[in-house]
Design a protein around this motif. Structure first.
Motif, PDB file in Angstrom:
ATOM      1  N   TYR A  27      10.023   2.106 -12.309  1.00  0.00           N
ATOM      2  CA  TYR A  27      10.029   3.217 -11.355  1.00  0.00           C
ATOM      3  C   TYR A  27      10.815   4.363 -11.980  1.00  0.00           C
ATOM      4  CZ  TYR A  27      11.410   5.923  -7.236  1.00  0.00           C
ATOM      5  OH  TYR A  27      11.628   6.928  -6.341  1.00  0.00           O
ATOM      6  N   ARG A  28      10.171   5.541 -12.057  1.00  0.00           N
ATOM      7  CA  ARG A  28      10.876   6.712 -12.585  1.00  0.00           C
ATOM      8  C   ARG A  28      11.666   7.365 -11.464  1.00  0.00           C
ATOM      9  NH1 ARG A  28       7.753  11.601 -15.193  1.00  0.00           N
ATOM     10  NH2 ARG A  28       7.261  11.782 -13.011  1.00  0.00           N
ATOM     11  N   ARG A  29      12.978   7.368 -11.654  1.00  0.00           N
ATOM     12  CA  ARG A  29      13.888   7.912 -10.658  1.00  0.00           C
ATOM     13  C   ARG A  29      13.799   9.438 -10.626  1.00  0.00           C
ATOM     14  NH1 ARG A  29      17.510   4.347  -8.839  1.00  0.00           N
ATOM     15  NH2 ARG A  29      19.035   5.988  -8.458  1.00  0.00           N
ATOM     16  N   ARG A  30      14.366  10.039  -9.620  1.00  0.00           N
ATOM     17  CA  ARG A  30      14.311  11.506  -9.470  1.00  0.00           C
ATOM     18  C   ARG A  30      14.940  12.234 -10.654  1.00  0.00           C
ATOM     19  NH1 ARG A  30      14.097   9.766  -4.364  1.00  0.00           N
ATOM     20  NH2 ARG A  30      12.961  10.941  -2.800  1.00  0.00           N
ATOM     21  N   ASP A  31      15.920  11.593 -11.294  1.00  0.00           N
ATOM     22  CA  ASP A  31      16.564  12.239 -12.446  1.00  0.00           C
ATOM     23  C   ASP A  31      15.795  12.028 -13.753  1.00  0.00           C
ATOM     24  OD1 ASP A  31      17.103   9.607 -13.191  1.00  0.00           O
ATOM     25  OD2 ASP A  31      19.284   9.773 -12.920  1.00  0.00           O
ATOM     26  N   GLY A  32      14.616  11.367 -13.683  1.00  0.00           N
ATOM     27  CA  GLY A  32      13.770  11.188 -14.856  1.00  0.00           C
ATOM     28  C   GLY A  32      13.938   9.854 -15.564  1.00  0.00           C
ATOM     29  N   ARG A  33      14.988   9.103 -15.278  1.00  0.00           N
ATOM     30  CA  ARG A  33      15.195   7.803 -15.929  1.00  0.00           C
ATOM     31  C   ARG A  33      14.259   6.754 -15.327  1.00  0.00           C
ATOM     32  NH1 ARG A  33      20.061   5.475 -14.582  1.00  0.00           N
ATOM     33  NH2 ARG A  33      20.188   6.859 -12.803  1.00  0.00           N
ATOM     34  N   TRP A  34      13.827   5.805 -16.178  1.00  0.00           N
ATOM     35  CA  TRP A  34      13.001   4.694 -15.724  1.00  0.00           C
ATOM     36  C   TRP A  34      13.895   3.500 -15.400  1.00  0.00           C
ATOM     37  CZ3 TRP A  34       7.893   4.847 -14.652  1.00  0.00           C
ATOM     38  CH2 TRP A  34       7.182   5.969 -15.101  1.00  0.00           C
ATOM     39  N   GLN A  35      13.618   2.839 -14.298  1.00  0.00           N
ATOM     40  CA  GLN A  35      14.363   1.659 -13.881  1.00  0.00           C
ATOM     41  C   GLN A  35      13.370   0.522 -13.665  1.00  0.00           C
ATOM     42  OE1 GLN A  35      16.418   2.105 -10.127  1.00  0.00           O
ATOM     43  NE2 GLN A  35      17.747   0.371 -10.543  1.00  0.00           N
ATOM     44  N   THR A  36      13.675  -0.668 -14.202  1.00  0.00           N
ATOM     45  CA  THR A  36      12.827  -1.835 -14.004  1.00  0.00           C
ATOM     46  C   THR A  36      13.278  -2.572 -12.751  1.00  0.00           C
ATOM     47  OG1 THR A  36      12.486  -2.046 -16.391  1.00  0.00           O
ATOM     48  CG2 THR A  36      11.974  -3.971 -15.043  1.00  0.00           C
ATOM     49  N   LEU A  37      12.327  -2.848 -11.860  1.00  0.00           N
ATOM     50  CA  LEU A  37      12.602  -3.501 -10.589  1.00  0.00           C
ATOM     51  C   LEU A  37      11.646  -4.667 -10.368  1.00  0.00           C
ATOM     52  CD1 LEU A  37      12.862  -0.243  -8.461  1.00  0.00           C
ATOM     53  CD2 LEU A  37      14.783  -1.664  -9.196  1.00  0.00           C
ATOM     54  N   THR A  38      12.049  -5.593  -9.515  1.00  0.00           N
ATOM     55  CA  THR A  38      11.200  -6.697  -9.090  1.00  0.00           C
ATOM     56  C   THR A  38      11.212  -6.726  -7.569  1.00  0.00           C
ATOM     57  OG1 THR A  38      11.789  -7.964 -11.063  1.00  0.00           O
ATOM     58  CG2 THR A  38      10.831  -9.188  -9.237  1.00  0.00           C
ATOM     59  N   ARG A  39      10.021  -6.837  -6.973  1.00  0.00           N
ATOM     60  CA  ARG A  39       9.908  -6.900  -5.519  1.00  0.00           C
ATOM     61  C   ARG A  39       8.887  -7.966  -5.137  1.00  0.00           C
ATOM     62  NH1 ARG A  39      13.836  -4.296  -5.980  1.00  0.00           N
ATOM     63  NH2 ARG A  39      14.352  -2.292  -5.063  1.00  0.00           N
ATOM     64  N   GLU A  40       9.168  -8.647  -4.026  1.00  0.00           N
ATOM     65  CA  GLU A  40       8.187  -9.537  -3.430  1.00  0.00           C
ATOM     66  C   GLU A  40       7.511  -8.784  -2.293  1.00  0.00           C
ATOM     67  OE1 GLU A  40      10.039 -13.194  -2.236  1.00  0.00           O
ATOM     68  OE2 GLU A  40      10.560 -13.723  -4.305  1.00  0.00           O
ATOM     69  N   THR A  41       6.197  -8.892  -2.209  1.00  0.00           N
ATOM     70  CA  THR A  41       5.457  -8.255  -1.126  1.00  0.00           C
ATOM     71  C   THR A  41       4.615  -9.310  -0.417  1.00  0.00           C
ATOM     72  OG1 THR A  41       3.697  -7.625  -2.663  1.00  0.00           O
ATOM     73  CG2 THR A  41       5.343  -5.949  -2.149  1.00  0.00           C
ATOM     74  N   TYR A  42       4.664  -9.240   0.892  1.00  0.00           N
ATOM     75  CA  TYR A  42       3.917 -10.161   1.732  1.00  0.00           C
ATOM     76  C   TYR A  42       2.749  -9.387   2.317  1.00  0.00           C
ATOM     77  CZ  TYR A  42       3.252 -13.859   5.229  1.00  0.00           C
ATOM     78  OH  TYR A  42       2.747 -14.868   5.996  1.00  0.00           O
ATOM     79  N   ASP A  43       1.526  -9.788   1.941  1.00  0.00           N
ATOM     80  CA  ASP A  43       0.317  -9.100   2.392  1.00  0.00           C
ATOM     81  C   ASP A  43      -0.372  -9.945   3.446  1.00  0.00           C
ATOM     82  OD1 ASP A  43      -2.089  -7.826   2.792  1.00  0.00           O
ATOM     83  OD2 ASP A  43      -2.587  -7.677   0.671  1.00  0.00           O
ATOM     84  N   ARG A  44      -0.266  -9.506   4.684  1.00  0.00           N
ATOM     85  CA  ARG A  44      -0.909 -10.221   5.781  1.00  0.00           C
ATOM     86  C   ARG A  44      -2.026  -9.391   6.389  1.00  0.00           C
ATOM     87  NH1 ARG A  44       1.544  -9.338  11.084  1.00  0.00           N
ATOM     88  NH2 ARG A  44       0.653 -11.354  11.499  1.00  0.00           N
ATOM     89  N   GLY A  45      -2.404  -8.295   5.733  1.00  0.00           N
ATOM     90  CA  GLY A  45      -3.443  -7.426   6.264  1.00  0.00           C
ATOM     91  C   GLY A  45      -2.852  -6.408   7.224  1.00  0.00           C
ATOM     92  N   ASN A  46      -3.712  -5.604   7.801  1.00  0.00           N
ATOM     93  CA  ASN A  46      -3.287  -4.589   8.767  1.00  0.00           C
ATOM     94  C   ASN A  46      -3.594  -5.066  10.181  1.00  0.00           C
ATOM     95  OD1 ASN A  46      -2.397  -2.826   6.755  1.00  0.00           O
ATOM     96  ND2 ASN A  46      -4.459  -2.040   6.449  1.00  0.00           N
ATOM     97  N   GLY A  47      -2.981  -4.415  11.147  1.00  0.00           N
ATOM     98  CA  GLY A  47      -3.166  -4.824  12.526  1.00  0.00           C
ATOM     99  C   GLY A  47      -3.313  -3.644  13.467  1.00  0.00           C
ATOM    100  N   ALA A  48      -3.554  -3.969  14.720  1.00  0.00           N
ATOM    101  CA  ALA A  48      -3.694  -2.951  15.760  1.00  0.00           C
ATOM    102  C   ALA A  48      -3.002  -3.461  17.024  1.00  0.00           C
ATOM    103  CB  ALA A  48      -5.168  -2.677  16.050  1.00  0.00           C
ATOM    104  N   ALA A  49      -2.407  -2.531  17.766  1.00  0.00           N
ATOM    105  CA  ALA A  49      -1.688  -2.852  19.005  1.00  0.00           C
ATOM    106  C   ALA A  49      -2.067  -1.823  20.063  1.00  0.00           C
ATOM    107  CB  ALA A  49      -0.176  -2.828  18.759  1.00  0.00           C
ATOM    108  N   ILE A  50      -2.044  -2.256  21.337  1.00  0.00           N
ATOM    109  CA  ILE A  50      -2.437  -1.341  22.410  1.00  0.00           C
ATOM    110  C   ILE A  50      -1.530  -1.496  23.626  1.00  0.00           C
ATOM    111  CG2 ILE A  50      -4.126  -2.953  23.413  1.00  0.00           C
ATOM    112  CD1 ILE A  50      -5.900  -0.381  23.914  1.00  0.00           C
ATOM    113  N   LEU A  51      -1.198  -0.357  24.201  1.00  0.00           N
ATOM    114  CA  LEU A  51      -0.507  -0.340  25.492  1.00  0.00           C
ATOM    115  C   LEU A  51      -1.539   0.031  26.546  1.00  0.00           C
ATOM    116  CD1 LEU A  51       2.131  -0.611  27.099  1.00  0.00           C
ATOM    117  CD2 LEU A  51       2.424   1.856  26.794  1.00  0.00           C
TER     118      LEU A  51
END
Length: 194
Positions: A27-51
């Motif tokens: 990820y290139r930070r705002r100051d221009g430096r690159w930073q290596t990161l690791t993230r876990e992402t949970y993909d369960r799809g998108n949803g809809a809700a109604i009132l």
């Protein structure tokens, strides 16, 4: 953002009901430096809700159902929520019409999309589409209760909007999507939302 992200690799951690991935990227930070990161992402799809709102009586339809993740985090697990569901196929509008019929037994003619939101963007890819719709007694086509095959055992609640707002204050409604839609309804009622 394309010029600020370089994916280095992705590992599938789980593909049971939903998908859990571990991704390593730069990820290139705002100051221009690159930073290596690791993230876990949970993909369960998108949803809809109604009132669902009955404007003459000023009531809303909510559901009470057991949610194991809430239980695992020290809650009773019985959450009061708006009807909602995953977008397995079709549009968000089609999804929310189907969920309203299955969960609360109401036919929704024309749901009104009011906003979209990422609910937990630090780890979950899910985006929710939020709707409102008016209902009256003539829209009831079944008792509701959800689909047993999907593990649903839903209690249908019809409460005054003021009582639903008080349930938030008392800690009886702790579901984010429900709080957001109830707050939207209250702001609209006060003339602050369109």
């Amino acid at each position: 953002m394309q010029d600020r992200i370089r994916v280095l690799g992705s590992e599938l951690l789980s593909d049971d009901r939903y998908i859990l991935r571990k991704t390593r990227f730069e990820y290139r930070r705002r100051d221009g430096r690159w930073q290596t990161l690791t993230r876990e992402t949970y993909d369960r799809g998108n949803g809809a809700a109604i009132l669902l709102i009955e404007p003459r009586q000023r009531t809303v339809v909510l559901v009470r159902q057991f949610r194991f993740p809430a239980y695992a985090n020290g809650h009773s697990g019985e959450l009061v929520e708006v009807p909602a569901g995953m977008i397995d196929e079709g549009s968000p509008e089609e999804t929310i019409r189907r969920e309203a019929e299955e969960e609360v037994g109401l036919r929704v003619g024309t749901p009104r999309k009011v906003f979209e939101a990422f609910m937990s963007p630090g780890a979950v890819t899910e985006k929710l589409f939020f709707f409102t719709a008016e209902y009256d007694a003539s829209d009831r086509i079944a008792e509701g209760g959800g689909l047993e095959a999907e593990g649903e055992d839903i209690e249908v609640l019809e409460v005054p909007l003021d009582e639903a707002m008080a349930m938030i204050t008392r800690g009886e409604i702790v579901d984010a999507k429900t709080i957001m839609l109830l707050q939207y309804a209250r702001l609209r009622e006060l003339g602050a939302a369109e």
